[in-house]
Design an enzyme around this catalytic site. Structure first.
Site, PDB file in Angstrom:
ATOM      1  NE  ARG A 139       6.029  -0.777 -13.995  1.00 27.78           N
ATOM      2  CZ  ARG A 139       5.156  -1.781 -13.930  1.00 27.78           C
ATOM      3  NH1 ARG A 139       5.368  -2.791 -13.095  1.00 27.78           N
ATOM      4  NH2 ARG A 139       4.084  -1.781 -14.682  1.00 27.78           N
ATOM      5  CE1 TYR A 188      -3.767  -0.875 -17.336  1.00 28.81           C
ATOM      6  CE2 TYR A 188      -3.959   1.137 -18.605  1.00 28.81           C
ATOM      7  CZ  TYR A 188      -3.176   0.160 -18.016  1.00 28.81           C
ATOM      8  OH  TYR A 188      -1.810   0.224 -18.106  1.00 28.81           O
ATOM      9  CE  LYS A 192       1.554   1.529 -17.725  1.00 29.76           C
ATOM     10  NZ  LYS A 192       1.020   1.555 -16.341  1.00 29.76           N
ATOM     11  CG  ASN A 235       3.691   2.035 -13.865  1.00 29.68           C
ATOM     12  OD1 ASN A 235       3.205   2.313 -14.966  1.00 29.68           O
ATOM     13  ND2 ASN A 235       3.238   1.029 -13.129  1.00 29.68           N
ATOM     14  NE  ARG A 292       3.406  -9.350 -13.483  1.00 32.89           N
ATOM     15  CZ  ARG A 292       2.619  -8.276 -13.391  1.00 32.89           C
ATOM     16  NH1 ARG A 292       2.213  -7.638 -14.485  1.00 32.89           N
ATOM     17  NH2 ARG A 292       2.238  -7.826 -12.214  1.00 32.89           N
ATOM     18  CG  PHE A 302      -5.928   3.106  -9.694  1.00 29.65           C
ATOM     19  CD1 PHE A 302      -5.752   2.501 -10.929  1.00 29.65           C
ATOM     20  CD2 PHE A 302      -5.964   2.300  -8.558  1.00 29.65           C
ATOM     21  CE1 PHE A 302      -5.636   1.119 -11.038  1.00 29.65           C
ATOM     22  CE2 PHE A 302      -5.836   0.915  -8.660  1.00 29.65           C
ATOM     23  CZ  PHE A 302      -5.679   0.324  -9.916  1.00 29.65           C
ATOM     24  CG  HIS A 312       0.398  -2.962 -19.173  1.00 26.15           C
ATOM     25  ND1 HIS A 312      -0.322  -3.166 -18.020  1.00 26.15           N
ATOM     26  CD2 HIS A 312       0.050  -3.957 -20.028  1.00 26.15           C
ATOM     27  CE1 HIS A 312      -1.090  -4.241 -18.191  1.00 26.15           C
ATOM     28  NE2 HIS A 312      -0.884  -4.728 -19.392  1.00 26.15           N
ATOM     29  CB  THR A 336       2.853  -1.862  -9.664  1.00 26.47           C
ATOM     30  OG1 THR A 336       2.557  -3.203 -10.027  1.00 26.47           O
ATOM     31  CG2 THR A 336       1.863  -0.932 -10.343  1.00 26.47           C
ATOM     32  CD  GLU A 359      -3.189  -6.878 -20.720  1.00 28.81           C
ATOM     33  OE1 GLU A 359      -1.980  -7.055 -20.962  1.00 28.81           O
ATOM     34  OE2 GLU A 359      -3.608  -6.533 -19.601  1.00 28.81           O
TER      35      GLU A 359
HETATM   36  P1  CMP Z   1      -0.218  -1.447 -14.959  1.00 28.30           P
HETATM   37  O1  CMP Z   1       0.683  -2.611 -14.828  1.00 28.30           O
HETATM   38  O2  CMP Z   1      -0.320  -0.797 -16.280  1.00 28.30           O
HETATM   39  O3  CMP Z   1      -1.695  -1.874 -14.494  1.00 28.30           O
HETATM   40  C1  CMP Z   1      -2.605  -0.970 -13.915  1.00 28.30           C
HETATM   41  C2  CMP Z   1      -2.009   0.354 -13.628  1.00 28.30           C
HETATM   42  O4  CMP Z   1      -2.716   1.169 -12.721  1.00 28.30           O
HETATM   43  C3  CMP Z   1      -0.676   0.146 -12.943  1.00 28.30           C
HETATM   44  O5  CMP Z   1       0.251  -0.325 -13.902  1.00 28.30           O
HETATM   45  C4  CMP Z   1      -0.392   1.540 -12.387  1.00 28.30           C
HETATM   46  O6  CMP Z   1       0.275   2.354 -13.323  1.00 28.30           O
HETATM   47  C5  CMP Z   1      -1.780   2.118 -12.202  1.00 28.30           C
HETATM   48  N1  CMP Z   1      -2.110   2.422 -10.834  1.00 28.30           N
HETATM   49  C6  CMP Z   1      -2.415   3.652 -10.377  1.00 28.30           C
HETATM   50  N2  CMP Z   1      -2.699   3.607  -9.064  1.00 28.30           N
HETATM   51  C7  CMP Z   1      -2.582   2.334  -8.675  1.00 28.30           C
HETATM   52  C8  CMP Z   1      -2.739   1.667  -7.425  1.00 28.30           C
HETATM   53  N3  CMP Z   1      -3.103   2.328  -6.306  1.00 28.30           N
HETATM   54  N4  CMP Z   1      -2.514   0.343  -7.398  1.00 28.30           N
HETATM   55  C9  CMP Z   1      -2.154  -0.323  -8.532  1.00 28.30           C
HETATM   56  N5  CMP Z   1      -1.994   0.269  -9.731  1.00 28.30           N
HETATM   57  C10 CMP Z   1      -2.201   1.579  -9.801  1.00 28.30           C
END
Ligand code: CMP
Length: 137
Positions: A102, A49, A9, A112, A85, A57, A115, A91, A126
């Protein structure tokens, strides 16, 4: 064999950790089968997304994902989705196990660093979002 999509990212490209992330995937025996560095528009980030479009968010996430370059990659290997993962960690970096991407490199829940597709269905959406069949070798 399974395929997954991973993204370094904008916080990761800004911190110069592209190689660090790729090294972890390769060291785990995964193959990078497609790779590119691009800058997403807000619309492209929203499309990627789309599954989160009703989440509070969504706007902030898609602003962040379009603020700077990202590195997108398709990855192949046994159990590739779960392996990526596991290497990424939870996350929210606060919950991520020590030694995961992470925990080591990310800033917060939004910034973070990486992805990874969360299921075969997500990977099937994707990977072709970024790569044509000709680009996956
Ligand atoms: P990612 O795995 O890229 O998938 C969705 C992204 O939303 C997640 O990583 C986070 O970076 C972002 N995100 C921001 N806020 C939230 C939240 N409250 N819960 C989950 N994902 C979030």
């Amino acid at each position: 064999m399974q395929r997954t999509l991973s993204i370094v990212k904008p916080d990761g490209t800004a911190k110069n950790v592209i190689g660090d992330v790729i090294k972890r995937f390769e060291s785990a025996g995964l193959k990078i089968i497609a790779l590119k560095r691009i800058k997403l528009s807000k619309e492209e980030a929203k499309g990627f997304y789309i599954v989160h479009k009703a989440r509070p968010f969504y706007d902030s996430l898609t602003d962040f994902m379009s603020e700077g370059p990202v590195v997108v990659m398709a990855i192949e290997g046994d159990d590739a989705i779960a392996k990526v993962r596991d290497l990424m960690g939870a996350t929210n970096p606060k919950d991520a196990k020590p030694g995961t991407i992470r925990a080591d490199l990310a800033t917060d829940l939004e910034r973070n660093t990486v992805h990874g597709s969360d299921s075969p269905e997500s990977a099937a959406f994707e990977i072709p979002y970024f790569f044509s069949a000709l680009e996956i070798i």
